[in-house]
Design a protein around this motif. Structure first.
Motif, PDB file in Angstrom:
ATOM      1  N   ALA A   1       0.833  -1.212   0.000  1.00 11.86           N
ATOM      2  CA  ALA A   1       0.000   0.000   0.000  1.00 11.86           C
ATOM      3  C   ALA A   1       0.862   1.255   0.000  1.00 11.86           C
ATOM      4  O   ALA A   1       0.537   2.245  -0.660  1.00 11.86           O
ATOM      5  CB  ALA A   1      -0.940  -0.001   1.196  1.00 11.86           C
ATOM      6  N   ASP A   2       1.985   1.208   0.716  1.00 13.66           N
ATOM      7  CA  ASP A   2       2.894   2.348   0.750  1.00 13.66           C
ATOM      8  C   ASP A   2       3.515   2.585  -0.623  1.00 13.66           C
ATOM      9  O   ASP A   2       3.670   3.728  -1.059  1.00 13.66           O
ATOM     10  CB  ASP A   2       4.006   2.138   1.773  1.00 13.66           C
ATOM     11  CG  ASP A   2       3.495   2.134   3.204  1.00 13.66           C
ATOM     12  OD1 ASP A   2       2.401   2.694   3.438  1.00 13.66           O
ATOM     13  OD2 ASP A   2       4.184   1.572   4.066  1.00 13.66           O
ATOM     14  N   ILE A   3       3.872   1.516  -1.304  1.00 11.18           N
ATOM     15  CA  ILE A   3       4.460   1.628  -2.642  1.00 11.18           C
ATOM     16  C   ILE A   3       3.448   2.204  -3.616  1.00 11.18           C
ATOM     17  O   ILE A   3       3.760   3.092  -4.404  1.00 11.18           O
ATOM     18  CB  ILE A   3       4.982   0.255  -3.126  1.00 11.18           C
ATOM     19  CG1 ILE A   3       6.164  -0.181  -2.262  1.00 11.18           C
ATOM     20  CG2 ILE A   3       5.376   0.322  -4.593  1.00 11.18           C
ATOM     21  CD1 ILE A   3       6.623  -1.588  -2.525  1.00 11.18           C
ATOM     22  N   GLN A   4       2.195   1.714  -3.572  1.00  9.24           N
ATOM     23  CA  GLN A   4       1.167   2.222  -4.471  1.00  9.24           C
ATOM     24  C   GLN A   4       0.862   3.693  -4.184  1.00  9.24           C
ATOM     25  O   GLN A   4       0.649   4.470  -5.102  1.00  9.24           O
ATOM     26  CB  GLN A   4      -0.103   1.370  -4.354  1.00  9.24           C
ATOM     27  CG  GLN A   4       0.075  -0.009  -4.946  1.00  9.24           C
ATOM     28  CD  GLN A   4      -1.125  -0.913  -4.690  1.00  9.24           C
ATOM     29  OE1 GLN A   4      -1.927  -0.644  -3.814  1.00  9.24           O
ATOM     30  NE2 GLN A   4      -1.214  -1.983  -5.467  1.00  9.24           N
ATOM     31  N   GLU A   5       0.865   4.073  -2.910  1.00  8.19           N
ATOM     32  CA  GLU A   5       0.622   5.461  -2.548  1.00  8.19           C
ATOM     33  C   GLU A   5       1.764   6.348  -3.037  1.00  8.19           C
ATOM     34  O   GLU A   5       1.540   7.444  -3.546  1.00  8.19           O
ATOM     35  CB  GLU A   5       0.483   5.588  -1.032  1.00  8.19           C
ATOM     36  CG  GLU A   5       0.138   6.989  -0.573  1.00  8.19           C
ATOM     37  CD  GLU A   5      -0.035   7.067   0.929  1.00  8.19           C
ATOM     38  OE1 GLU A   5       0.500   8.022   1.518  1.00  8.19           O
ATOM     39  OE2 GLU A   5      -0.693   6.173   1.495  1.00  8.19           O
ATOM     40  N   LYS A   6       2.975   5.854  -2.897  1.00 10.53           N
ATOM     41  CA  LYS A   6       4.127   6.621  -3.342  1.00 10.53           C
ATOM     42  C   LYS A   6       4.075   6.842  -4.845  1.00 10.53           C
ATOM     43  O   LYS A   6       4.313   7.942  -5.325  1.00 10.53           O
ATOM     44  CB  LYS A   6       5.422   5.913  -2.955  1.00 10.53           C
ATOM     45  CG  LYS A   6       6.664   6.677  -3.302  1.00 10.53           C
ATOM     46  CD  LYS A   6       7.896   5.962  -2.846  1.00 10.53           C
ATOM     47  CE  LYS A   6       9.133   6.748  -3.205  1.00 10.53           C
ATOM     48  NZ  LYS A   6      10.343   6.063  -2.824  1.00 10.53           N
ATOM     49  N   THR A   7       3.762   5.820  -5.597  1.00 13.85           N
ATOM     50  CA  THR A   7       3.704   5.986  -7.044  1.00 13.85           C
ATOM     51  C   THR A   7       2.554   6.907  -7.437  1.00 13.85           C
ATOM     52  O   THR A   7       2.674   7.669  -8.389  1.00 13.85           O
ATOM     53  CB  THR A   7       3.569   4.634  -7.772  1.00 13.85           C
ATOM     54  OG1 THR A   7       2.411   3.958  -7.285  1.00 13.85           O
ATOM     55  CG2 THR A   7       4.809   3.789  -7.576  1.00 13.85           C
ATOM     56  N   ALA A   8       1.443   6.882  -6.710  1.00 17.30           N
ATOM     57  CA  ALA A   8       0.339   7.802  -6.991  1.00 17.30           C
ATOM     58  C   ALA A   8       0.775   9.244  -6.717  1.00 17.30           C
ATOM     59  O   ALA A   8       0.458  10.148  -7.490  1.00 17.30           O
ATOM     60  CB  ALA A   8      -0.885   7.433  -6.163  1.00 17.30           C
ATOM     61  N   ASP A   9       1.517   9.450  -5.619  1.00 13.48           N
ATOM     62  CA  ASP A   9       2.029  10.781  -5.311  1.00 13.48           C
ATOM     63  C   ASP A   9       3.025  11.251  -6.370  1.00 13.48           C
ATOM     64  O   ASP A   9       3.030  12.423  -6.751  1.00 13.48           O
ATOM     65  CB  ASP A   9       2.700  10.799  -3.937  1.00 13.48           C
ATOM     66  CG  ASP A   9       1.696  10.680  -2.801  1.00 13.48           C
ATOM     67  OD1 ASP A   9       0.499  10.932  -3.034  1.00 13.48           O
ATOM     68  OD2 ASP A   9       2.125  10.314  -1.680  1.00 13.48           O
ATOM     69  N   GLU A  10       3.870  10.333  -6.838  1.00 15.86           N
ATOM     70  CA  GLU A  10       4.832  10.682  -7.890  1.00 15.86           C
ATOM     71  C   GLU A  10       4.115  11.064  -9.175  1.00 15.86           C
ATOM     72  O   GLU A  10       4.511  12.003  -9.861  1.00 15.86           O
ATOM     73  CB  GLU A  10       5.789   9.518  -8.134  1.00 15.86           C
ATOM     74  CG  GLU A  10       6.791   9.322  -7.022  1.00 15.86           C
ATOM     75  CD  GLU A  10       7.654   8.086  -7.228  1.00 15.86           C
ATOM     76  OE1 GLU A  10       7.510   7.395  -8.253  1.00 15.86           O
ATOM     77  OE2 GLU A  10       8.474   7.809  -6.340  1.00 15.86           O
ATOM     78  N   ARG A  11       3.053  10.332  -9.514  1.00 16.73           N
ATOM     79  CA  ARG A  11       2.285  10.663 -10.715  1.00 16.73           C
ATOM     80  C   ARG A  11       1.628  12.030 -10.581  1.00 16.73           C
ATOM     81  O   ARG A  11       1.600  12.800 -11.539  1.00 16.73           O
ATOM     82  CB  ARG A  11       1.238   9.587 -11.005  1.00 16.73           C
ATOM     83  CG  ARG A  11       1.856   8.366 -11.693  1.00 16.73           C
ATOM     84  CD  ARG A  11       0.795   7.379 -11.998  1.00 16.73           C
ATOM     85  NE  ARG A  11       0.615   6.682 -10.708  1.00 16.73           N
ATOM     86  CZ  ARG A  11      -0.204   5.700 -10.490  1.00 16.73           C
ATOM     87  NH1 ARG A  11      -0.988   5.276 -11.433  1.00 16.73           N
ATOM     88  NH2 ARG A  11      -0.273   5.109  -9.309  1.00 16.73           N
TER      89      ARG A  11
END
Length: 188
Positions: free
Chosen positions: A4-14
């Motif tokens: 979940a942290d990885i998916q959130e990080k990639t969403a923030d990066e996008r």
């Protein structure tokens, strides 16, 4: 790190990428329609659009900095390392790059995006000749030859660098392309 942290990080990066791309497009458009470029030729404006967007892309995506965090070393590295290697300029268009970048940095300052536009503009002007030495020259047959790297390396090291804390593994601010620990950071 959880999934979940990885998916959130990639969403923030996008989200960051979208915001920065939008900012780049808006600022480049405003710059092209500004008074400083109002009466210039269309080919000059096309080159200005290419240079400004390339510079902002370098700052945002290569250096991972925001526009207000632009420093002398970023401008110098863009001119002496990044632009000659990654961007395509003819010798004629390369002559305009320093003027365009200098004007753009002053534009960012007048628009309130940065506070050190005049200082950064001075860095551009100081590194203008060194930048042009890195651009391949065109021969009579239309082929490009590489500029002499040795003489350019000497010119790059003679420019004055600001007092900036450089990490051991960061690129050397002298513009050599080496890590700081292997270049100017070596113990005598």
């Amino acid at each position: 790190m959880a999934l979940a942290d990885i998916q959130e990080k990639t969403a923030d990066e996008r989200k960051r990428e979208k915001r920065l791309v939008h900012f780049t497009n808006v600022v480049a458009k405003d710059f092209l329609h500004s008074q400083s470029l109002k009466s210039t030729a269309k080919s000059y404006k096309n080159n200005a659009d290419y240079v400004t967007k390339s510079f902002l892309d370098y700052v945002f995506f290569e250096e991972h900095k925001e526009v207000r965090e632009i420093q002398d070393t970023h401008v110098q590295y863009f001119m002496l390392e990044y632009a000659p290697k990654k961007l395509a300029f003819t010798a004629e268009k390369a002559q305009e790059v320093s003027e365009i970048l200098s004007t753009f940095l002053e534009f960012l300052d007048t628009e309130g995006h940065i506070k050190n536009g005049a200082q950064l503009s001075t860095v551009v002007k100081e590194n203008s000749r060194s930048f042009l030495k890195f651009i391949p020259k065109e021969t009579k047959k239309g082929r490009k030859t590489t500029a002499r790297r040795a003489s350019t390396k000497k010119a790059a090291t003679t420019t004055t660098l600001p007092d900036v804390k450089v990490g051991r593994n960061d690129p050397c601010p002298c513009g050599s392309g080496k890590k700081y620990k292997k270049c100017c950071g070596r113990s005598p």
